[in-house]
Scaffold this motif. Sequence first.
Motif, mmCIF file in Angstrom:
data_model
loop_
_atom_site.group_PDB
_atom_site.id
_atom_site.type_symbol
_atom_site.label_atom_id
_atom_site.label_comp_id
_atom_site.label_asym_id
_atom_site.label_seq_id
_atom_site.Cartn_x
_atom_site.Cartn_y
_atom_site.Cartn_z
ATOM 1 N N SER A 120 -13.317 -18.770 23.047
ATOM 2 C CA SER A 120 -13.301 -19.954 23.908
ATOM 3 C C SER A 120 -14.146 -21.073 23.296
ATOM 4 O O SER A 120 -13.721 -22.234 23.246
ATOM 5 N N LEU A 121 -15.342 -20.713 22.796
ATOM 6 C CA LEU A 121 -16.214 -21.713 22.180
ATOM 7 C C LEU A 121 -15.573 -22.315 20.928
ATOM 8 O O LEU A 121 -15.609 -23.532 20.723
ATOM 9 N N LEU A 123 -12.407 -22.518 20.217
ATOM 10 C CA LEU A 123 -11.281 -23.375 20.623
ATOM 11 C C LEU A 123 -11.762 -24.772 20.998
ATOM 12 O O LEU A 123 -11.226 -25.782 20.538
ATOM 13 N N VAL A 124 -12.808 -24.802 21.862
ATOM 14 C CA VAL A 124 -13.304 -26.089 22.357
ATOM 15 C C VAL A 124 -13.864 -26.922 21.203
ATOM 16 O O VAL A 124 -13.524 -28.099 21.032
ATOM 17 N N GLY A 127 -11.409 -28.067 18.523
ATOM 18 C CA GLY A 127 -10.629 -29.174 19.109
ATOM 19 C C GLY A 127 -11.411 -30.476 19.056
ATOM 20 O O GLY A 127 -10.855 -31.542 18.745
ATOM 21 N N ARG A 130 -11.311 -31.671 15.412
ATOM 22 C CA ARG A 130 -9.964 -32.089 15.011
ATOM 23 C C ARG A 130 -9.605 -33.461 15.590
ATOM 24 O O ARG A 130 -9.077 -34.316 14.909
ATOM 25 N N ARG A 131 -9.933 -33.632 16.890
ATOM 26 C CA ARG A 131 -9.535 -34.885 17.556
ATOM 27 C C ARG A 131 -10.622 -35.944 17.492
ATOM 28 O O ARG A 131 -10.500 -36.987 18.146
ATOM 29 N N ARG A 133 -13.444 -36.231 18.898
ATOM 30 C CA ARG A 133 -13.901 -36.638 20.230
ATOM 31 C C ARG A 133 -15.332 -37.162 20.128
ATOM 32 O O ARG A 133 -16.024 -36.874 19.141
ATOM 33 N N PRO A 134 -15.826 -37.900 21.144
ATOM 34 C CA PRO A 134 -17.202 -38.398 21.079
ATOM 35 C C PRO A 134 -18.179 -37.243 20.825
ATOM 36 O O PRO A 134 -18.020 -36.157 21.398
ATOM 37 N N GLU A 135 -19.144 -37.487 20.000
ATOM 38 C CA GLU A 135 -20.171 -36.510 19.632
ATOM 39 C C GLU A 135 -19.572 -35.257 18.990
ATOM 40 O O GLU A 135 -20.059 -34.146 19.179
ATOM 41 N N LEU A 175 -35.494 -21.049 19.690
ATOM 42 C CA LEU A 175 -34.824 -20.799 20.980
ATOM 43 C C LEU A 175 -35.814 -20.636 22.133
ATOM 44 O O LEU A 175 -35.609 -21.176 23.214
ATOM 45 N N VAL A 182 -36.486 -26.492 28.739
ATOM 46 C CA VAL A 182 -35.464 -26.693 29.768
ATOM 47 C C VAL A 182 -35.994 -26.204 31.113
ATOM 48 O O VAL A 182 -35.833 -26.869 32.143
ATOM 49 N N VAL B 102 -14.553 -15.390 31.568
ATOM 50 C CA VAL B 102 -13.616 -16.299 30.878
ATOM 51 C C VAL B 102 -12.152 -15.856 31.039
ATOM 52 O O VAL B 102 -11.329 -16.633 31.546
ATOM 53 N N GLU B 125 -8.639 -24.687 26.880
ATOM 54 C CA GLU B 125 -9.953 -25.240 26.492
ATOM 55 C C GLU B 125 -10.798 -25.625 27.696
ATOM 56 O O GLU B 125 -12.006 -25.835 27.579
ATOM 57 N N ILE B 127 -11.394 -23.748 30.217
ATOM 58 C CA ILE B 127 -12.167 -22.589 30.682
ATOM 59 C C ILE B 127 -13.225 -22.366 29.614
ATOM 60 O O ILE B 127 -12.923 -21.850 28.542
ATOM 61 N N PHE B 129 -16.724 -21.073 27.978
ATOM 62 C CA PHE B 129 -17.931 -20.252 27.863
ATOM 63 C C PHE B 129 -18.888 -21.114 27.047
ATOM 64 O O PHE B 129 -18.698 -21.301 25.853
ATOM 65 N N ASP B 135 -30.141 -21.346 31.322
ATOM 66 C CA ASP B 135 -30.680 -22.703 31.135
ATOM 67 C C ASP B 135 -29.882 -23.490 30.101
ATOM 68 O O ASP B 135 -29.655 -24.692 30.249
ATOM 69 N N LEU B 139 -27.707 -27.058 30.717
ATOM 70 C CA LEU B 139 -27.738 -28.254 29.866
ATOM 71 C C LEU B 139 -26.342 -28.619 29.390
ATOM 72 O O LEU B 139 -25.938 -29.781 29.423
ATOM 73 N N GLN B 147 -19.869 -36.372 29.622
ATOM 74 C CA GLN B 147 -18.791 -36.688 28.684
ATOM 75 C C GLN B 147 -17.447 -36.866 29.379
ATOM 76 O O GLN B 147 -16.695 -37.764 29.059
#
Lengths: 284, 258
Positions: A120-121, A123-124, A127, A130-131, A133-135, A175, A182, B102, B125, B127, B129, B135, B139, B147
């Motif tokens: 999932s990470l 993919l996002v 993407g 590729r596109r 996108r901002p930042e 970390l 945070v 997910v 995209e 969905i 993770f 924490d 963020l 965004q």
Amino acid sequence: MTKRRLIALVTFLAGLYYFLEFVVPPTVPWRTVRGEVAAVSEEALTLRVDGQTQQIPLARHLKIYRERPTGAPEQVEPAQLRPGDRVSAGPTTYLSDWLTSVNNFFIVLGAMAWGMGLISLVLVHSGNIRRRRPEWYGSVMFFLAVGGGVVAGLGYGVQSGWLREANDVVFNYLLRPMGSTVFSLLAFHIATASYRAFRIRSGEAALMMASAFVVMLGQIPIGLWLTHSLPPYMQLPVMAQWVLYIANSAAVRGMWFGMMVGAIAVGLRFWLSLERGAFFDREL
Amino acid sequence: MEHANLQIVVAIVLFSTLILWRIFGARRGKGGYVRRIPGLNEIDEAIGRATEMGRPMIFHPGVGEVQNVGTLAALGVLGYVARKAAQMGSRVIVTTAIPVVVPVAEDIVKQAYTQAGRPDLFNAEDIRFLAASGDQLALATANVMQQEGTAAHFFFGMYDYTSLLLTEPGQRTGAIQIAGTDQYFQVPFFIASCDYTVIGEELYAASAYLTREPTMLGSLVGQDYAKMVVLAVILVGALSTTLLGSQNLFVQLIGAYR
């Protein structure tokens, strides 16, 4: 439809195992001896039952459960027993013996889901790059961080060397402090949220403000200093304790009863696949 | 693993029987009345508002594992939100720190868009993770809010200290926020930072309230019967202890003071 029925069947069987494991006694009831521990040796357990002693050989299928004050049994090894303990000992019903294996199976399933999370990470972020996108450059950092994290992770448990140092840098020096940073944001979030919550816009808000005022002042020395000359029941620390432990407890217990009964209902609906809204588009 | 004692077994069997009795009663047409829950009524309003503004919405199913009752109830609400969003042609972004959630969330959202006849609007995209810890997820979710310019935020499920880390940045974006949790310690934070809050067992009732399915409504009525039994036990226990002392037959029967 076949897929749904299969999901329902597997859900029912898995739930049935956990239900039975919870409600069925861990030892065969009619062959279980209850009593007080008199002595324990490597070969046998000696129990006092109704004033008489009874020896039980420590066979492989024998399970010993110590009775806790709540009545719920706790499995113990013979070496953990002390004279005077109230125990029940008998042949196992085998359901609990499978528990670790069944739990391990679900841990393996969960581990597979980590792969799904990573996909999932990827993919996002791919993407984003590729596109453009901002930042999008943040997504490049993601791939670098994953690579760096994997390499640093190899240093876990290593005593010395650059891998160990990389592990320390990533997990202990980067970390951990970032997580603390945070977490510290909470202080500011609590302040702004409290400001909004304590604006008196209704009777309920006024009540909340008043009780918060009493509880806050009651927790600090100035609360006692301000009210020390009043009768005890009018002193702020006493009032704060009353709000916290009497008024609040009643409300919290009320919520707990509702939630526990609600949890049984949700559990039943999922176990028997009656929960139409989540996983099934119509009732089975 | 804990094992039930006799009283717990009796309670579970009794409550389950009451709930199932009402579920099957409701399926035969003997439903019940559900009081108004403002937080759940506003879900439609929030989805409608996001659609009118042409902006997506965020659904966050809590920080509990998928087998947590709160998470299961939240996934029920996600099903409803996704169906409504699909009907209105709007977009739902799901963020989570629990990887097992997910594929489940993906399946629910995909099914909702397919049923609404808009499978083209479903985007895997959405969905997301985002991180493995609470924490970091908070963020990252705040970043998604900025965004994507989200117009509605839904926080349902089990929450820990991250409740405020998630909802305060959301509050600043001006989005309508609706939250529901079974963790009573987090309820005040949600009340302070969200527009509407669903408290405690109302979360478990959410699916029933939103879908108005006979099965769900029957389950709610069954829960109320079970609560009446609990209330009766408390009353009889308090009275018998006051009048007959703490070792009376009723107290021994229910296993209190052990």
